[in-house]
Scaffold this motif. Structure first.
Motif, short mmCIF file in Angstrom:
data_model
loop_
_atom_site.label_atom_id
_atom_site.label_comp_id
_atom_site.label_asym_id
_atom_site.label_seq_id
_atom_site.Cartn_x
_atom_site.Cartn_y
_atom_site.Cartn_z
N LEU A 6 68.91 -35.04 46.39
CA LEU A 6 69.24 -35.12 44.97
C LEU A 6 69.21 -33.75 44.32
CD1 LEU A 6 66.66 -37.95 44.20
CD2 LEU A 6 69.08 -38.31 44.66
N ALA A 7 70.15 -33.53 43.40
CA ALA A 7 70.05 -32.44 42.43
C ALA A 7 70.02 -33.09 41.07
CB ALA A 7 71.24 -31.49 42.55
N MET A 8 68.97 -32.83 40.31
CA MET A 8 68.79 -33.52 39.04
C MET A 8 68.85 -32.52 37.89
SD MET A 8 65.92 -36.39 40.05
CE MET A 8 64.93 -35.35 41.13
N ILE B 201 74.13 -36.68 44.12
CA ILE B 201 73.45 -37.41 45.19
C ILE B 201 74.19 -37.21 46.51
CG2 ILE B 201 72.72 -39.68 46.02
CD1 ILE B 201 72.69 -40.61 43.11
N HIS B 202 73.43 -36.83 47.52
CA HIS B 202 73.91 -36.83 48.91
C HIS B 202 73.25 -38.00 49.61
CE1 HIS B 202 74.38 -35.71 53.14
NE2 HIS B 202 73.08 -35.89 53.26
N ARG B 203 74.05 -38.83 50.31
CA ARG B 203 73.48 -39.98 51.00
C ARG B 203 74.03 -40.13 52.41
NH1 ARG B 203 77.11 -44.32 49.99
NH2 ARG B 203 78.52 -43.97 48.26
N GLY B 204 74.24 -39.00 53.09
CA GLY B 204 74.52 -39.07 54.51
C GLY B 204 75.71 -38.28 55.00
N ALA B 205 76.75 -38.08 54.18
CA ALA B 205 77.96 -37.40 54.65
C ALA B 205 77.68 -35.92 54.89
CB ALA B 205 79.09 -37.57 53.63
N VAL B 206 78.14 -35.41 56.03
CA VAL B 206 77.89 -34.01 56.42
C VAL B 206 79.21 -33.34 56.78
CG1 VAL B 206 76.79 -32.51 58.12
CG2 VAL B 206 75.54 -34.48 57.22
N TYR B 207 79.40 -32.13 56.31
CA TYR B 207 80.53 -31.29 56.71
C TYR B 207 80.01 -30.16 57.57
CZ TYR B 207 83.91 -27.47 56.27
OH TYR B 207 84.77 -26.43 56.53
#
Length: 311
Positions: free
Chosen positions: A156-158, A178-184
């Protein structure tokens, strides 16, 4: 009335339930209990289930309270939830503990009750909780939370946005990524001298007044941008990155749709040399002194990050 009725049901269920949180109850203080919940790791048994561990944001619409919320919906570790707040209202404690009970007639519904509020959730197959918005600390609050799994944590970035940061009460609101799993996987020579996994921003959540919006255009993978200050490269995605005490959250010239209206924003936020700094595509312009930029619904403002959580 709906809130009161559900709260009464929750209290009744709690009175009839057995103690499902023995592991957490062994801890003697609220801080210990919260730490135990925050430290729980996803159980492989629940990777393909709609139940398990969830993590996300709990915040108030008045911008006074915000933090990370962890929720456990399995018997392993107890039916419990915890919030660790980085913004608190009126000097209240930063650690918040909730006990949960499962609805006897609807196994996908849970009620969580603590000294400072209560909420109910419904599990679905999309790995995101459907959350009832109850009062928290006496103010209208909301929760956005997602399923954790092995190799698929939630980061999270809040932050907040405001058209006049020095004068509260104008066009302002929460702004959280929100990041919830996707990766580059950035190839060698692009982000660094070796291939690097960057955490893609999957969703952005904002508030305006008493309304909460989640972006409607999916993961932030549609607006490539050039980063000239550090890399002099073009990247296809907004990302988080964290290694050895260095953190970054970068997305320039982005477009994000909320409630059918398109917002534009630019932000580069780094933890570097022991302090957090901002930068811009122009490198060294005014935004580098402490904010990014945000424009939505006919309003222009500044975008700030309060914390980067669990990158």
């Amino acid at each position: 009335m709906k809130k009161l009725l559900i709260a009464i049901v929750a209290i009744g269920l709690a009175a009839c339930s057995t103690d499902n949180s023995e592991d957490v109850q062994l801890q003697t203080t609220t801080a210990d209990r919260v730490a135990a919940i925050m430290d729980l790791e996803p159980d492989p048994e629940f990777d393909n289930s709609n139940s398990g561990l969830f993590k996300g944001i709990i915040a108030s619409y008045d911008l006074k309270t915000k933090g990370t919320l962890a929720i456990n919906t399995t018997e392993k570790g107890g039916l419990v939830a915890a919030a660790r707040l980085h913004k608190v209202n009126d000097g209240l404690e930063r650690e918040v503990y909730f006990e949960g009970v499962q609805d006897v007639s609807d196994p996908d519904r849970f009620y969580f009750i603590g000294d400072r509020g209560s909420f109910s959730i419904v599990l679905n197959n999309e790995k995101r909780l459907i959350v009832e918005h109850f009062d928290f600390d006496g103010t209208d609050s909301y929760v956005v939370a997602y399923k954790r799994s092995r190799g698929g944590d939630v980061s999270l970035a809040m932050g907040t946005f405001d058209d006049d940061y020095a004068t509260p009460g104008g066009f302002e609101g929460n702004w959280d990524a929100i990041h919830r799993g996707a990766v580059y996987t950035s190839p060698a020579g692009e982000h660094s001298t070796f291939a690097t996994d960057l955490l893609i921003i999957d969703e952005i959540v904002i508030t305006q007044g008493s309304n909460m919006y989640i972006n409607q255009d999916g993961a932030q993978t549609n607006d490539s941008f050039t980063e000239t200050c550090f890399y002099n490269e073009t990247f296809p995605h907004v990302w988080f990155y964290d290694t050895s005490g260095y953190r970054e959250f970068i997305g320039y010239n982005q477009t994000t749709t909320f409630a059918t209206r398109v917002a534009t924003w630019s932000l580069a936020y780094y933890f570097f040399g022991g302090e957090f700094i901002y930068d811009t595509p122009a490198c060294g312009t005014s935004e580098a002194a402490g904010y990014g930029t945000f424009s939505w619904d006919g309003n222009n403002g500044r975008l700030r990050v309060d914390t980067l959580s669990d990158l």
